[in-house]
Design a protein around this motif. Structure first.
Motif, short mmCIF file in Angstrom:
data_model
loop_
_atom_site.label_atom_id
_atom_site.label_comp_id
_atom_site.label_asym_id
_atom_site.label_seq_id
_atom_site.Cartn_x
_atom_site.Cartn_y
_atom_site.Cartn_z
N GLU A 71 -20.80 0.21 -16.84
CA GLU A 71 -20.14 0.86 -15.30
C GLU A 71 -21.25 2.05 -15.42
O GLU A 71 -22.00 2.70 -14.08
CB GLU A 71 -19.25 1.21 -15.27
CG GLU A 71 -18.83 1.73 -13.42
CD GLU A 71 -16.97 1.84 -13.48
OE1 GLU A 71 -17.06 1.31 -12.41
OE2 GLU A 71 -16.35 1.70 -14.50
N GLN A 72 -21.32 2.98 -16.55
CA GLN A 72 -21.64 4.08 -16.76
C GLN A 72 -23.55 4.18 -16.44
O GLN A 72 -24.01 4.97 -15.93
CB GLN A 72 -21.34 4.91 -18.11
CG GLN A 72 -19.56 5.25 -18.23
CD GLN A 72 -19.85 5.73 -19.48
OE1 GLN A 72 -19.95 6.19 -20.23
NE2 GLN A 72 -18.03 6.12 -18.86
N ARG B 223 -28.63 4.17 -11.50
CA ARG B 223 -28.73 4.46 -9.92
C ARG B 223 -28.82 5.88 -9.62
O ARG B 223 -30.67 6.02 -8.38
CB ARG B 223 -26.63 3.95 -8.99
CG ARG B 223 -26.93 2.31 -8.94
CD ARG B 223 -25.95 2.07 -7.47
NE ARG B 223 -24.53 2.82 -7.90
CZ ARG B 223 -24.29 3.13 -8.70
NH1 ARG B 223 -23.59 2.07 -9.16
NH2 ARG B 223 -23.49 3.45 -8.75
N ALA B 224 -28.36 6.76 -10.38
CA ALA B 224 -29.14 8.21 -10.09
C ALA B 224 -29.90 8.25 -10.08
O ALA B 224 -30.68 9.11 -8.97
CB ALA B 224 -28.18 9.11 -10.65
N SER C 80 -28.49 -3.23 -14.00
CA SER C 80 -28.95 -2.06 -12.66
C SER C 80 -28.66 -2.54 -11.49
O SER C 80 -28.72 -1.98 -10.41
CB SER C 80 -30.44 -2.13 -13.49
OG SER C 80 -30.83 -3.93 -12.91
N GLU D 296 -22.89 -4.63 -10.47
CA GLU D 296 -21.63 -3.37 -10.18
C GLU D 296 -20.11 -3.37 -9.45
O GLU D 296 -19.30 -3.52 -10.16
CB GLU D 296 -21.91 -2.26 -9.28
CG GLU D 296 -21.20 -0.80 -9.06
CD GLU D 296 -21.71 0.37 -8.29
OE1 GLU D 296 -20.63 1.06 -7.85
OE2 GLU D 296 -22.51 -0.09 -7.04
N LYS E 21 -16.65 -3.75 -12.14
CA LYS E 21 -15.20 -3.28 -11.37
C LYS E 21 -14.29 -4.04 -12.24
O LYS E 21 -12.73 -4.07 -12.42
CB LYS E 21 -15.56 -2.48 -10.61
CG LYS E 21 -16.61 -1.57 -10.32
CD LYS E 21 -16.50 -1.10 -8.80
CE LYS E 21 -17.08 0.42 -9.04
NZ LYS E 21 -17.47 0.91 -7.57
N ASN F 199 -24.86 1.37 -15.01
CA ASN F 199 -25.45 1.61 -13.56
C ASN F 199 -24.90 2.47 -12.51
O ASN F 199 -26.27 2.26 -12.03
CB ASN F 199 -24.12 0.07 -13.32
CG ASN F 199 -24.76 -1.11 -13.29
OD1 ASN F 199 -26.02 -1.68 -14.06
ND2 ASN F 199 -23.52 -1.88 -14.32
N GLN F 200 -24.41 3.84 -13.11
CA GLN F 200 -24.24 4.29 -11.79
C GLN F 200 -25.84 5.02 -12.99
O GLN F 200 -26.26 6.16 -11.98
CB GLN F 200 -23.17 5.15 -12.37
CG GLN F 200 -21.44 4.52 -11.78
CD GLN F 200 -20.55 5.56 -12.58
OE1 GLN F 200 -20.26 6.54 -12.77
NE2 GLN F 200 -19.46 5.13 -11.47
N ARG F 201 -25.71 5.14 -13.58
CA ARG F 201 -27.06 6.08 -14.09
C ARG F 201 -28.49 5.94 -13.96
O ARG F 201 -29.05 6.45 -13.40
CB ARG F 201 -27.44 6.71 -15.60
CG ARG F 201 -28.14 7.51 -16.10
CD ARG F 201 -28.02 8.23 -17.56
NE ARG F 201 -27.79 7.21 -18.86
CZ ARG F 201 -26.51 6.54 -19.46
NH1 ARG F 201 -25.41 7.51 -18.86
NH2 ARG F 201 -25.98 5.65 -19.76
#
Length: 433
Positions: A194-195, A201-202, A157, A162, A166, A197-199
């Protein structure tokens, strides 16, 4: 005969209580020292325990190392403070801190890579005082859990996670040494992270449930101290007062033996033997007066512990009295044995004190016997002080019934008989030989 016995016992007791030094050493000293040991080793469970002093050297200054620092500071068993490397080493060397934890530069990034890939793991250095090895193991356990939680939380998180994911994805895709199946599985795993982490943050779910909080211990610990009865807390003063009572009562036995040697040296025993007094009467009166003195010491010391520190006889009162009586008689026969085997008061005093301290140490009076190696615990079963301590513990904070006192009482009475027979058979009435 009974009149003569009472007169001799009364004489010994008067001489004892007339000696201010003897009274202080027998009654005051065990109370003071037992109070100190009881406080140091925890006392009652309501007493606040001291924290382990730990220094933290953060050479990384990353979100991960900062979070580890904060997590350790929040631990109720640790007193964590920041420090420089040289200052931390010097503090541990001087004994001002139990240990120091050094987080190296780039620890956060390297720990993240090692979390997902077979990379070389970064090292956390621990400087520790070798006299605090127990604290060192405890802190390392706390540190392991803290690092695991903080690193995993950041990987799932945080911003560091992140970038590491990557970087790891690119390294996996370019790797030629991985099996095709393993490469695909690792790629899918990193892509899923990665997905995630993106979710996270969103949705702003940086402190929510799931892996956003890091990998935690998968269980909780429910602690329950098993003592005398449900709801009765352990009172550490009980063991310390028992231990110091045993030690100083044995010193009473030494004084009995040395007193007999002084009387023999001055020719008093020859004059007494000239009177119509038997060997058994003379030695028996001395043993009875010593046993009475020992019993008084035990009752006074434990009475003080009851009034001041709340030490209770949680078990059998009859068992407690029985253990005290048996140990008092054992002390009396020990004093006679000191006089029987000793030659001069000066030479005998030092040797008997050494023997007494060894008996006290092996009996678990200073530290509990369960801390000894297994072979030494077996050896101590032949030491009467071990039975005295086991009996006193059983009748006080363990809260056991009279049946638990039978073995200690029997062992102490057996020691009384052995010491007494040896003393009577070896006792010399003159100062020669």
């Amino acid at each position: 005969m009974m009149i003569a016995l009472r007169a001799l016992v009364r004489k010994d007791l008067r001489l004892f209580f007339a000696d201010r030094r003897a009274v202080i050493m027998s009654f005051v000293a065990p109370i003071v020292i037992a109070s100190f040991f009881g406080y140091i080793f925890g006392g009652s469970q309501t007493q606040e325990t001291s924290k382990i002093a730990v220094l933290m050297v953060d050479q990384d200054a990353s979100p991960i190392s900062t979070a580890i620092f904060a997590d350790l500071q929040a631990n109720k068993s640790l007193d964590v403070k920041g420090s420089g490397l040289d200052a931390a080493r010097e503090s541990v060397r001087k004994g001002n801190a139990a240990l120091a934890v050094i987080i190296p530069k780039d620890f956060g990034a390297e720990a993240g890579r090692a979390f997902f890939r077979p990379e070389k793991k970064p090292e956390i250095a621990v400087f520790y005082d070798p006299s605090h090895s127990a604290e060192q193991q405890m802190v390392q356990g706390v540190l392991t859990g803290s690092v695991m939680q903080v690193v995993s939380k950041e990987m799932f998180s945080g911003a560091t996670g992140e970038s590491v994911v990557k970087e790891s994805l690119a390294a996996v895709d370019q790797s030629a040494g991985l099996d095709a199946g393993d490469k695909r599985s690792l790629h899918d795993l990193l892509q899923s992270v990665e997905q995630w982490n993106q979710r996270a943050r969103a949705t702003g779910a940086t402190g929510g449930g799931g892996l956003s909080g890091g990998v935690r211990m998968p269980y909780e610990v429910r602690e329950e101290a098993i003592t005398a009865r449900t709801g009765v807390q352990y009172n550490g003063y009980a063991h310390s007062f028992g231990g110091m009572s045993v030690q100083f009562i044995l010193f009473v036995g030494i004084d009995v033996g040395i007193g007999l040697l002084l009387q023999r040296q001055r020719g008093l025993w020859k004059r007494l033997r000239a009177a119509p007094l038997s060997r058994g009467l003379l030695l028996g009166s001395r043993a009875i007066s010593a046993a009475i003195t020992s019993m008084l010491v035990l009752l006074v010391v434990f009475g003080f512990a009851r009034v001041v520190f709340g030490v209770k006889i949680e078990g059998s009162m009859a068992g407690f009295i029985g253990v005290c009586l048996a140990f008092s008689f054992m002390t009396a026969s020990f004093g006679l044995l000191v006089a029987a085997l000793g030659k001069t008061p000066e030479a005998t005093r030092g040797l008997s004190i050494l023997v007494t301290l060894i008996m006290v140490m092996l009996g678990g009076a200073w530290v509990p016997a369960f801390l000894f190696p297994q072979w030494l615990q077996t050896v101590t079963m032949f030491v009467p002080t071990r039975w005295a301590m086991d009996g006193l513990d059983a009748m006080t904070w363990r809260g056991l019934g009279f049946s638990a006192a039978i073995q200690p009482i029997g062992a102490l009475l057996l020691s009384t008989v052995i010491f007494g027979v040896l003393a009577v058979s070896r006792f010399r009435w003159d100062a020669e030989g």
